[in-house]
Design a protein around this motif. Structure first.
Motif, PDB file in Angstrom:
ATOM      1  N   ASP A 110     106.516 -20.285 163.811  1.00  0.00           N
ATOM      2  CA  ASP A 110     107.719 -19.661 163.258  1.00  0.00           C
ATOM      3  C   ASP A 110     108.413 -20.691 162.396  1.00  0.00           C
ATOM      4  O   ASP A 110     108.457 -21.876 162.746  1.00  0.00           O
ATOM      5  CB  ASP A 110     108.639 -19.189 164.385  1.00  0.00           C
ATOM      6  CG  ASP A 110     108.009 -18.026 165.143  1.00  0.00           C
ATOM      7  OD1 ASP A 110     107.251 -17.256 164.510  1.00  0.00           O
ATOM      8  OD2 ASP A 110     108.244 -17.909 166.369  1.00  0.00           O
ATOM      9  N   ILE A 111     108.939 -20.224 161.289  1.00  0.00           N
ATOM     10  CA  ILE A 111     109.532 -21.143 160.316  1.00  0.00           C
ATOM     11  C   ILE A 111     111.028 -20.878 160.185  1.00  0.00           C
ATOM     12  O   ILE A 111     111.429 -19.754 159.900  1.00  0.00           O
ATOM     13  CB  ILE A 111     108.860 -20.961 158.933  1.00  0.00           C
ATOM     14  CG1 ILE A 111     107.351 -21.236 159.035  1.00  0.00           C
ATOM     15  CG2 ILE A 111     109.510 -21.867 157.897  1.00  0.00           C
ATOM     16  CD1 ILE A 111     106.582 -20.943 157.754  1.00  0.00           C
ATOM     17  N   LYS A 179     117.708 -34.374 166.026  1.00  0.00           N
ATOM     18  CA  LYS A 179     116.377 -34.965 166.236  1.00  0.00           C
ATOM     19  C   LYS A 179     115.438 -34.779 165.048  1.00  0.00           C
ATOM     20  O   LYS A 179     114.450 -35.494 164.907  1.00  0.00           O
ATOM     21  CB  LYS A 179     115.733 -34.321 167.479  1.00  0.00           C
ATOM     22  CG  LYS A 179     116.428 -34.675 168.785  1.00  0.00           C
ATOM     23  CD  LYS A 179     115.378 -35.039 169.850  1.00  0.00           C
ATOM     24  CE  LYS A 179     115.987 -35.724 171.050  1.00  0.00           C
ATOM     25  NZ  LYS A 179     116.597 -34.750 171.996  1.00  0.00           N
ATOM     26  N   GLN A 180     115.770 -33.784 164.194  1.00  0.00           N
ATOM     27  CA  GLN A 180     114.921 -33.538 163.011  1.00  0.00           C
ATOM     28  C   GLN A 180     114.847 -34.778 162.111  1.00  0.00           C
ATOM     29  O   GLN A 180     113.812 -35.039 161.497  1.00  0.00           O
ATOM     30  CB  GLN A 180     115.496 -32.395 162.161  1.00  0.00           C
ATOM     31  CG  GLN A 180     115.516 -31.056 162.849  1.00  0.00           C
ATOM     32  CD  GLN A 180     116.418 -30.066 162.098  1.00  0.00           C
ATOM     33  OE1 GLN A 180     116.981 -30.380 161.048  1.00  0.00           O
ATOM     34  NE2 GLN A 180     116.553 -28.871 162.649  1.00  0.00           N
ATOM     35  N   PRO A 212     112.226 -22.876 164.422  1.00  0.00           N
ATOM     36  CA  PRO A 212     113.519 -22.473 164.977  1.00  0.00           C
ATOM     37  C   PRO A 212     113.771 -23.158 166.331  1.00  0.00           C
ATOM     38  O   PRO A 212     112.815 -23.574 166.996  1.00  0.00           O
ATOM     39  CB  PRO A 212     113.375 -20.961 165.178  1.00  0.00           C
ATOM     40  CG  PRO A 212     112.138 -20.566 164.451  1.00  0.00           C
ATOM     41  CD  PRO A 212     111.270 -21.768 164.351  1.00  0.00           C
ATOM     42  N   PRO A 213     115.030 -23.297 166.719  1.00  0.00           N
ATOM     43  CA  PRO A 213     115.346 -23.955 167.997  1.00  0.00           C
ATOM     44  C   PRO A 213     114.773 -23.203 169.200  1.00  0.00           C
ATOM     45  O   PRO A 213     114.702 -21.983 169.193  1.00  0.00           O
ATOM     46  CB  PRO A 213     116.877 -23.945 168.036  1.00  0.00           C
ATOM     47  CG  PRO A 213     117.326 -23.001 166.984  1.00  0.00           C
ATOM     48  CD  PRO A 213     116.226 -22.861 165.996  1.00  0.00           C
ATOM     49  N   PRO A 218     115.760 -28.023 171.097  1.00  0.00           N
ATOM     50  CA  PRO A 218     116.935 -27.351 170.516  1.00  0.00           C
ATOM     51  C   PRO A 218     117.118 -27.610 169.017  1.00  0.00           C
ATOM     52  O   PRO A 218     117.792 -26.834 168.343  1.00  0.00           O
ATOM     53  CB  PRO A 218     118.115 -27.932 171.298  1.00  0.00           C
ATOM     54  CG  PRO A 218     117.559 -28.843 172.326  1.00  0.00           C
ATOM     55  CD  PRO A 218     116.102 -29.017 172.122  1.00  0.00           C
ATOM     56  N   ASP A 219     116.510 -28.712 168.511  1.00  0.00           N
ATOM     57  CA  ASP A 219     116.620 -28.982 167.072  1.00  0.00           C
ATOM     58  C   ASP A 219     115.392 -28.477 166.306  1.00  0.00           C
ATOM     59  O   ASP A 219     115.259 -28.716 165.110  1.00  0.00           O
ATOM     60  CB  ASP A 219     116.780 -30.488 166.819  1.00  0.00           C
ATOM     61  CG  ASP A 219     118.148 -30.990 167.270  1.00  0.00           C
ATOM     62  OD1 ASP A 219     119.077 -30.164 167.370  1.00  0.00           O
ATOM     63  OD2 ASP A 219     118.276 -32.202 167.533  1.00  0.00           O
ATOM     64  N   GLY A 220     114.474 -27.824 167.017  1.00  0.00           N
ATOM     65  CA  GLY A 220     113.238 -27.385 166.365  1.00  0.00           C
ATOM     66  C   GLY A 220     112.288 -28.554 166.190  1.00  0.00           C
ATOM     67  O   GLY A 220     112.572 -29.676 166.617  1.00  0.00           O
ATOM     68  N   GLN A 221     111.141 -28.273 165.564  1.00  0.00           N
ATOM     69  CA  GLN A 221     110.191 -29.365 165.315  1.00  0.00           C
ATOM     70  C   GLN A 221     109.805 -29.408 163.852  1.00  0.00           C
ATOM     71  O   GLN A 221     109.560 -28.368 163.227  1.00  0.00           O
ATOM     72  CB  GLN A 221     108.938 -29.190 166.180  1.00  0.00           C
ATOM     73  CG  GLN A 221     108.315 -30.551 166.502  1.00  0.00           C
ATOM     74  CD  GLN A 221     106.831 -30.473 166.777  1.00  0.00           C
ATOM     75  OE1 GLN A 221     106.329 -29.437 167.203  1.00  0.00           O
ATOM     76  NE2 GLN A 221     106.134 -31.580 166.534  1.00  0.00           N
ATOM     77  N   VAL A 222     109.758 -30.630 163.290  1.00  0.00           N
ATOM     78  CA  VAL A 222     109.352 -30.793 161.890  1.00  0.00           C
ATOM     79  C   VAL A 222     107.843 -30.993 161.872  1.00  0.00           C
ATOM     80  O   VAL A 222     107.321 -31.832 162.605  1.00  0.00           O
ATOM     81  CB  VAL A 222     110.066 -32.003 161.245  1.00  0.00           C
ATOM     82  CG1 VAL A 222     109.712 -32.104 159.762  1.00  0.00           C
ATOM     83  CG2 VAL A 222     111.584 -31.893 161.423  1.00  0.00           C
TER      84      VAL A 222
END
Ligand code: GDP
Ligand code: MN
Length: 408
Positions: A110-111, A179-180, A212-213, A218-222
């Motif tokens: 998911d983006i 965190k991103q 998405p979080p 919670p900050d999602g993943q890059v």
């Protein structure tokens, strides 16, 4: 040299850049199994999202319908069936499109947002440069044109490499938070290091995404979900593993054929075939053809010391091109001897025949012997004309393909 996305993902993974799990397949029957595998590896349940992507050396696949999101083994099979039996026509391929022989089946993600990230060399500043944009995805070329301010450029010091603080600054400009930021910095540093280590001319991630979080993140993943690499051909001698990724099926068949004989051949769009020795002379030959209103069909440099056999092959390659309506031979004999070229003209005429006009300009080593050979073969090659100099040669061939007689 270019590589496929599935190979690029492997390089990213080795460099520690997060990429969803994926599997390369070469036939429709393997698509279902690949879907099951990548969905399982990604920890997705039944009906998990995956993406089937054509592996060709051209971009714009998404818009061309050659990146398909699927939710089952059956959908993966259908997408594979479509891609392996239709040529892909995108903004980057030209109208004839490309045959697709390989597919990537990747776990879908998911983006939340798409970004652009690349390293290349900036000739103006003579430094490598990191290029990034928060307007990533499938429209980056348009962004560069219509909204150049949305493109961030960070020059990279040749000795120091990309510095952490520079990458952090770019990450903030891109709008990463929490965190991103650290994840994005790590990816930029790894990509910049990879670029140098592998002698790249381009290392591009598009899109770099943030998911998405979730409760765990919670900050999602890059992460990277598409990548494109080009390498410096002159460095391949020390990049054996990269060289091993070469896929001849993606190259122009005639360019490959020429390289086997030590010839440099580049196909172009016009109708005048050019056989020349030396890249500089080839360039000026193309310039003068254009100056007189013609269009070169190719750039063929036989080099300084090609054999008669190689030059004959060069003529075969040129004459095999159906677009060729005339051939210009322009040789300045230094190490290359004019009689070798003349003999190759005669050989090619015997073997394939010159049905199209042929204009020959010879100058330099053994020119008299070369002219004698051509003179003696005149009856066998009725479409041949000799030219006095390059200017005369260009005017003659341009006139000939237009069905006119050159004014002298
Ligand atoms: P390209 O068009 O050849 O550059 O192919 P990409 O791999 O970049 O895919 C094009 C677009 O498809 C991306 O910009 C995404 O919007 C979309 N896409 C690709 N993979 C995924 C995925 O795993 N999940 C989602 N949601 N979209 C994807
Ligand atoms: Mn892309």
């Amino acid at each position: 040299m270019k590589i496929h996305e599935y190979q690029a993902r492997q390089l990213l993974t080795e460099a520690g850049i997060p990429v969803p799990s994926s599997s390369m397949v070469e036939n429709v029957d393997d698509a279902a199994g690949a879907y099951e595998t990548v969905v399982r590896e990604a920890g997705l349940g039944d009906g998990g999202l995956a993406v089937v992507k054509a592996q060709v050396h051209a971009g714009g696949r998404g818009k061309a319908g050659f990146v398909k999101l699927v939710h089952s083994a059956g959908e993966a099979t259908d997408a594979a069936q479509f891609m392996l039996s239709n040529r892909m026509v995108s903004v980057q391929t030209g109208p004839e499109g490309l045959e697709v022989k390989k597919l990537l089946v990747a776990a879908g993600v998911d983006i939340a947002k798409e970004f652009y990230l690349a390293i290349t060399t900036d000739r103006a500043t003579r430094r490598n440069v990191l290029i990034a944009s928060a307007e990533g995805g499938v429209e980056i070329e348009q962004v560069a044109e219509s909204n150049p301010d949305a493109i961030i450029k960070q020059p990279i010091d040749p000795l120091m490499g990309l510095q952490g603080f520079e990458a952090r600054e770019v990450a903030f400009k891109l709008g990463f938070t929490g965190k991103q930021v650290g994840q994005a910095v790590k990816i930029m540093m790894a990509l910049a290091a990879l670029f140098v280590e592998k002698d790249c001319t381009l290392a591009e991630i598009n899109p770099l995404i943030v998911t998405p979080p979730t409760t765990e993140a919670p900050d999602g993943q890059v992460m990277a979900i598409d990548a494109k690499f080009s390498f410096d051909d002159n460095a391949l001698f020390r990049q054996r593993s990269i060289g091993g990724m070469f896929d001849p099926a993606e190259e122009n068949a005639n360019e490959l054929r020429a390289s086997k004989f030590g010839l440099t051949y580049i196909a172009l769009d016009g109708n005048i075939g050019c056989l020349v020795n030396g890249a500089g002379l080839a360039m000026s030959t193309m310039d003068i053809i254009k100056h007189y209103g013609g269009e070169p069909a190719n750039f063929l440099d036989v080099g300084g010391s090609a054999s008669e056999e190689a030059v004959t092959e060069a003529f075969r390659i040129i004459l095999d091109d159906k677009a060729v309506e005339g051939v210009l031979v322009n040789i300045f004999g230094g190490i290359m001897r004019c009689d070798v070229i003349a003999q190759a003209v005669v050989n090619a005429a015997k073997e394939v025949g010159f049905e199209v006009p042929l204009v020959v300009r010879l100058e330099g080593t053994n020119v008299e012997a070369g002219k004698r050979i051509l003179e003696g073969a005149k009856a066998d090659i009725p479409t041949m004309e000799a030219a006095d100099d390059l200017d005369d040669a260009a005017r003659r061939i341009v006139a000939a393909v237009k069905g006119e007689v050159a004014a002298s």
